[in-house]
Design a protein around this motif. Structure first.
Motif, PDB file in Angstrom:
ATOM      1  N   LEU A  36      13.943  21.168  27.160  1.00  0.00           N
ATOM      2  CA  LEU A  36      14.917  22.095  26.384  1.00  0.00           C
ATOM      3  C   LEU A  36      16.480  21.352  26.973  1.00  0.00           C
ATOM      4  CD1 LEU A  36      15.195  24.504  25.267  1.00  0.00           C
ATOM      5  CD2 LEU A  36      13.988  25.589  28.102  1.00  0.00           C
ATOM      6  N   MET A  37      16.083  21.170  29.004  1.00  0.00           N
ATOM      7  CA  MET A  37      17.477  20.670  29.303  1.00  0.00           C
ATOM      8  C   MET A  37      18.357  19.472  28.668  1.00  0.00           C
ATOM      9  SD  MET A  37      16.449  21.415  33.325  1.00  0.00           S
ATOM     10  CE  MET A  37      16.985  20.118  34.176  1.00  0.00           C
ATOM     11  N   GLY A  38      17.663  19.077  27.600  1.00  0.00           N
ATOM     12  CA  GLY A  38      18.134  17.790  26.919  1.00  0.00           C
ATOM     13  C   GLY A  38      17.888  16.462  27.720  1.00  0.00           C
ATOM     14  N   ARG A  39      16.634  16.249  28.807  1.00  0.00           N
ATOM     15  CA  ARG A  39      16.171  15.321  30.027  1.00  0.00           C
ATOM     16  C   ARG A  39      15.417  15.243  29.632  1.00  0.00           C
ATOM     17  NH1 ARG A  39      20.366  13.290  33.378  1.00  0.00           N
ATOM     18  NH2 ARG A  39      18.805  12.515  34.167  1.00  0.00           N
ATOM     19  N   PRO A  40      14.422  14.402  28.373  1.00  0.00           N
ATOM     20  CA  PRO A  40      12.947  14.571  27.996  1.00  0.00           C
ATOM     21  C   PRO A  40      12.275  13.699  29.764  1.00  0.00           C
ATOM     22  CG  PRO A  40      14.113  13.114  27.430  1.00  0.00           C
ATOM     23  CD  PRO A  40      15.050  13.840  27.581  1.00  0.00           C
ATOM     24  N   ASN A  80      13.186  28.004  47.547  1.00  0.00           N
ATOM     25  CA  ASN A  80      12.926  28.387  45.982  1.00  0.00           C
ATOM     26  C   ASN A  80      14.509  28.519  45.221  1.00  0.00           C
ATOM     27  OD1 ASN A  80      10.556  29.095  46.114  1.00  0.00           O
ATOM     28  ND2 ASN A  80      10.930  31.379  46.898  1.00  0.00           N
ATOM     29  N   ILE A  81      14.209  27.331  44.176  1.00  0.00           N
ATOM     30  CA  ILE A  81      15.382  26.719  43.847  1.00  0.00           C
ATOM     31  C   ILE A  81      15.748  27.275  42.585  1.00  0.00           C
ATOM     32  CG2 ILE A  81      16.870  24.667  42.448  1.00  0.00           C
ATOM     33  CD1 ILE A  81      14.786  23.287  44.063  1.00  0.00           C
ATOM     34  N   ASP A  82      16.404  28.375  42.403  1.00  0.00           N
ATOM     35  CA  ASP A  82      17.549  29.314  41.612  1.00  0.00           C
ATOM     36  C   ASP A  82      17.299  28.369  40.102  1.00  0.00           C
ATOM     37  OD1 ASP A  82      20.587  30.640  40.649  1.00  0.00           O
ATOM     38  OD2 ASP A  82      18.982  31.881  40.883  1.00  0.00           O
ATOM     39  N   SER A  83      16.739  29.280  40.021  1.00  0.00           N
ATOM     40  CA  SER A  83      16.832  28.556  37.842  1.00  0.00           C
ATOM     41  C   SER A  83      18.678  27.923  37.497  1.00  0.00           C
ATOM     42  CB  SER A  83      16.430  29.348  36.160  1.00  0.00           C
ATOM     43  OG  SER A  83      17.403  30.256  36.224  1.00  0.00           O
ATOM     44  N   ALA A  84      18.987  28.409  37.977  1.00  0.00           N
ATOM     45  CA  ALA A  84      20.820  28.034  37.443  1.00  0.00           C
ATOM     46  C   ALA A  84      20.849  26.349  38.016  1.00  0.00           C
ATOM     47  CB  ALA A  84      22.037  28.402  37.351  1.00  0.00           C
ATOM     48  N   ASN A  85      20.471  26.053  39.315  1.00  0.00           N
ATOM     49  CA  ASN A  85      20.328  24.817  39.898  1.00  0.00           C
ATOM     50  C   ASN A  85      19.696  23.477  39.524  1.00  0.00           C
ATOM     51  OD1 ASN A  85      22.101  25.749  41.732  1.00  0.00           O
ATOM     52  ND2 ASN A  85      21.006  26.826  42.721  1.00  0.00           N
TER      53      ASN A  85
END
Length: 90
Positions: A36-40, A80-85
């Motif tokens: 989804l992020m373009g990094r399979p 906990n890493i924020d999803s934006a990061n």
């Protein structure tokens, strides 16, 4: 290289799912997020489950088999890493 740390075995199981033939389902779990992020994810990655790790780490003991006084246990810092990061690569 990618390494993932999970708190529980349930989190570990959510990282990968398999199809009827036993192959990794690339559209779900961590593989789906990478696509989804373009990094399979095409390579292997390391997964550490803290729930299992606690069983393997023994308390420190003196030669007399006595636990040092004041030893309360091991501490592991969790973040906990924020999803934006999640889109940043270092």
């Amino acid at each position: 290289m990618l390494a993932v740390v999970c708190k529980t075995h349930g989190g570990l199981e959510a990282l990968e799912t398999y199809d009827k033939n036993g192959f990794i389902d690339k559209s779900s779990g961590l593989h789906g997020l990478g696509a989804l992020m373009g990094r399979p994810l095409n390579d292997r990655f390391l997964v550490i489950c803290l729930e299992n790790l606690r069983l393997a780490v023994k308390k420190p003991r003196y030669l007399s088999d006595e636990v040092p006084s004041g030893f309360l246990g091991f501490a592991i810092n969790m973040i906990n890493i924020d999803s934006a990061n999640l889109y940043f690569v270092t």
